[in-house]
Design a protein around this motif. Structure first.
Motif, PDB file in Angstrom:
ATOM      1  N   SER A 411      -5.211  59.353 -33.373  1.00  0.00           N
ATOM      2  CA  SER A 411      -5.754  58.001 -33.381  1.00  0.00           C
ATOM      3  C   SER A 411      -5.465  57.327 -32.042  1.00  0.00           C
ATOM      4  CB  SER A 411      -5.128  57.175 -34.508  1.00  0.00           C
ATOM      5  OG  SER A 411      -3.769  56.876 -34.220  1.00  0.00           O
ATOM      6  N   ASN A 412      -6.265  56.327 -31.711  1.00  0.00           N
ATOM      7  CA  ASN A 412      -6.077  55.610 -30.445  1.00  0.00           C
ATOM      8  C   ASN A 412      -4.633  55.180 -30.237  1.00  0.00           C
ATOM      9  OD1 ASN A 412      -8.851  55.817 -30.288  1.00  0.00           O
ATOM     10  ND2 ASN A 412      -9.163  53.690 -29.712  1.00  0.00           N
ATOM     11  N   ALA A 413      -4.096  54.510 -31.252  1.00  0.00           N
ATOM     12  CA  ALA A 413      -2.750  53.945 -31.125  1.00  0.00           C
ATOM     13  C   ALA A 413      -1.711  55.043 -30.899  1.00  0.00           C
ATOM     14  CB  ALA A 413      -2.412  53.126 -32.363  1.00  0.00           C
ATOM     15  N   VAL A 414      -1.846  56.143 -31.632  1.00  0.00           N
ATOM     16  CA  VAL A 414      -0.867  57.226 -31.504  1.00  0.00           C
ATOM     17  C   VAL A 414      -1.015  57.918 -30.153  1.00  0.00           C
ATOM     18  CG1 VAL A 414      -0.066  59.404 -32.483  1.00  0.00           C
ATOM     19  CG2 VAL A 414      -0.749  57.537 -34.002  1.00  0.00           C
ATOM     20  N   ALA A 415      -2.250  58.099 -29.689  1.00  0.00           N
ATOM     21  CA  ALA A 415      -2.457  58.723 -28.379  1.00  0.00           C
ATOM     22  C   ALA A 415      -1.826  57.880 -27.275  1.00  0.00           C
ATOM     23  CB  ALA A 415      -3.951  58.915 -28.125  1.00  0.00           C
ATOM     24  N   LEU A 416      -2.008  56.567 -27.341  1.00  0.00           N
ATOM     25  CA  LEU A 416      -1.415  55.694 -26.336  1.00  0.00           C
ATOM     26  C   LEU A 416       0.110  55.755 -26.387  1.00  0.00           C
ATOM     27  CD1 LEU A 416      -3.816  52.642 -26.710  1.00  0.00           C
ATOM     28  CD2 LEU A 416      -3.702  54.217 -24.774  1.00  0.00           C
ATOM     29  N   TYR A 417       0.653  55.856 -27.593  1.00  0.00           N
ATOM     30  CA  TYR A 417       2.108  55.988 -27.757  1.00  0.00           C
ATOM     31  C   TYR A 417       2.565  57.328 -27.168  1.00  0.00           C
ATOM     32  CZ  TYR A 417       6.693  55.426 -29.967  1.00  0.00           C
ATOM     33  OH  TYR A 417       8.038  55.267 -30.192  1.00  0.00           O
ATOM     34  N   LEU A 418       1.787  58.384 -27.433  1.00  0.00           N
ATOM     35  CA  LEU A 418       2.120  59.710 -26.916  1.00  0.00           C
ATOM     36  C   LEU A 418       2.187  59.703 -25.394  1.00  0.00           C
ATOM     37  CD1 LEU A 418       2.444  62.842 -27.211  1.00  0.00           C
ATOM     38  CD2 LEU A 418      -0.059  62.973 -27.144  1.00  0.00           C
TER      39      LEU A 418
END
Length: 448
Positions: A411-418
């Motif tokens: 998901s967008n949010a998880v990718a940015l966190y990654l």
């Protein structure tokens, strides 16, 4: 994201001034298809002002860039096909977090454009409730579905079911990440060819440094280079079943194989394989060092091929990124569609938007996309007509990937966190294990 915010997923601007003469040439080149399109489209479509928002790789379509040249060609084709039509162009922010905020705000306010380019995968499906399913348009356009490749990341649940699933977007291009290298720099260090394993890469780093040559350009201020290396190295650890599990969120980010791959990548900084400012340098700006002949190797997607070819000429080579695992997919790369065309629900001119998507998805547009932007197009006929040997090599590799790109399906949010956690891991401010544990916890918080 992926390329620009990562490749910039993309903010150095490729050179290529579009003069008035180039517009005339573009209209001549597209004349055959434009005139036929005009005779059919103008009979059923009323002229209007098409609101076009460009995300994905085309966020860099600033005046004078080759990206803008391609965009202007397609706008000219639409305006010729539907006389009286005009296109109002908006460039979305290259930074994906800012892009997402603008798109989400537009949906919330019901002030959407007619057509948008977005990054593919989760960067498209994140907006599923707000996107117009395209099945009826595609079914009414004979041969369209069969003319394009790499559909699955443009459909709900990442499966198009041969066109019977819910199609949310039309893929534009296909890509993964590759190792570009300077043949002269390698030769100067006594190296006969590009490394294929991390063991060879580490040995080459030692040989290059002995000749006072920076081995590898690396711009990881936002974690983008590290995630690209990780995407490609994962394929050497995982199986086809693992790739499918990753696609559907079933593979935990704390899987020991993911951590093992990341542990190899962070060694690049510890062993001095990268330039001194790698952890604080933006990815695309760092690539200028490679294009300028200052470093021996650089990781990137196909999109910078034209720039590198112009700068390095016959000294330029391309290979797959070295891997550190020995799994059954070691000979394949990670790849998928990179960018999508979508029509938001509430678009004022959806039929005109579809006419535009048809134009930018045909063979002529795909051939120009490959030539100007250096990226394999999703149009199958255009892809088959690629003649540049380096681009053809990359296009053949991305046709048969082992797994999708990890951050395409998060998901967008998880990718940015990654990205943030990977940057910290590469900089030595956290361990690979802690970085992936933190990201997995964030993924569980956000849910599927």
């Amino acid at each position: 994201m992926r390329e620009l915010t990562r490749l910039t997923k993309r903010a150095s601007i490729r050179a290529g001034v579009l003069a008035a003469a180039a517009v005339v040439v573009a209209l001549t080149v597209w004349g055959g298809s434009s005139s036929s399109a005009s005779s059919s489209a103008s009979a059923t479509l009323k002229p209007a002002t098409l609101q076009l928002w460009l995300g994905g790789v085309l966020t860099t379509s600033t005046p004078g860039s080759t990206y803008r040249q391609w965009v202007n060609q397609q706008i000219a084709r639409l305006e010729a096909a539907v006389p009286g039509t005009k296109v109002a162009l908006t460039l979305l922010p290259p930074d994906n977090s800012q892009l997402a905020a603008k798109v989400e705000s537009a949906f919330a306010a019901h002030q959407v454009p007619d057509v948008m380019m977005l990054y593919s995968g989760a960067y498209t499906t994140a907006y599923t409730p707000d996107l117009l399913p395209l099945n009826s348009y595609i079914n009414a356009t004979p041969g369209f579905y069969a003319s394009m490749s790499n559909w699955d990341l443009s459909c709900a649940n990442f499966t198009c079911n041969n066109g019977k699933g819910t199609i949310l977007a039309v893929p534009t291009d296909v890509g993964g990440f590759f190792l570009f290298y300077n043949k002269a720099k390698l030769k100067a260090a006594g190296i006969s060819g590009p490394p294929t394993t991390f063991t060879q890469l580490f040995a080459d780093c030692k040989a290059l440094k002995a000749k006072h040559i920076v081995p590898l350009t690396y711009g990881d201020r936002d974690g983008y280079t590290t995630v690209n290396f990780l995407d490609e190295d994962l394929g050497s650890y995982l199986t086809t079943a693992d790739g499918n599990a990753m696609l559907h969120g079933k593979l935990k980010l704390t899987d020991p194989r993911i951590i093992a791959a990341l542990q190899q990548i962070v060694q690049l900084r510890r062993m001095g394989c990268v330039q001194a400012d790698a952890t604080t340098h933006e990815q695309l700006d760092a690539l200028n060092g490679f294009a300028g002949g200052q470093t021996a190797m650089a990781e990137y997607a196909p999109g910078d091929l034209p720039q590198f070819e112009k700068a390095l000429g016959s000294k330029l080579g391309v290979s797959t990124i070295p891997n550190s695992g020995h799994g059954p997919l070691s000979s394949k790369i990670a790849a998928d569609s990179l960018d999508d065309w979508v029509i938001p629900k509430g678009a004022k001119n959806p039929a005109l938007a579809w006419e535009f998507i048809k134009l930018v998805s045909d063979r002529s547009a795909g051939q120009s996309y490959a030539k100007l932007l250096g990226t394999p197009p999703a149009n199958i006929a255009a892809d088959a007509s690629i003649t540049d040997p380096l681009l053809k090599y990359m296009a053949n590799k991305v046709k048969d990937p082992g797994i999708p790109l990890l951050d395409s399906v998060l998901s967008n949010a998880v990718a940015l966190y990654l990205y943030r956690e990977l940057q910290l891991a590469f900089a030595g401010q956290t361990s690979p294990q802690a970085a992936m544990q933190a990201t997995q916890s964030d993924a569980q918080h956000h849910g599927p």
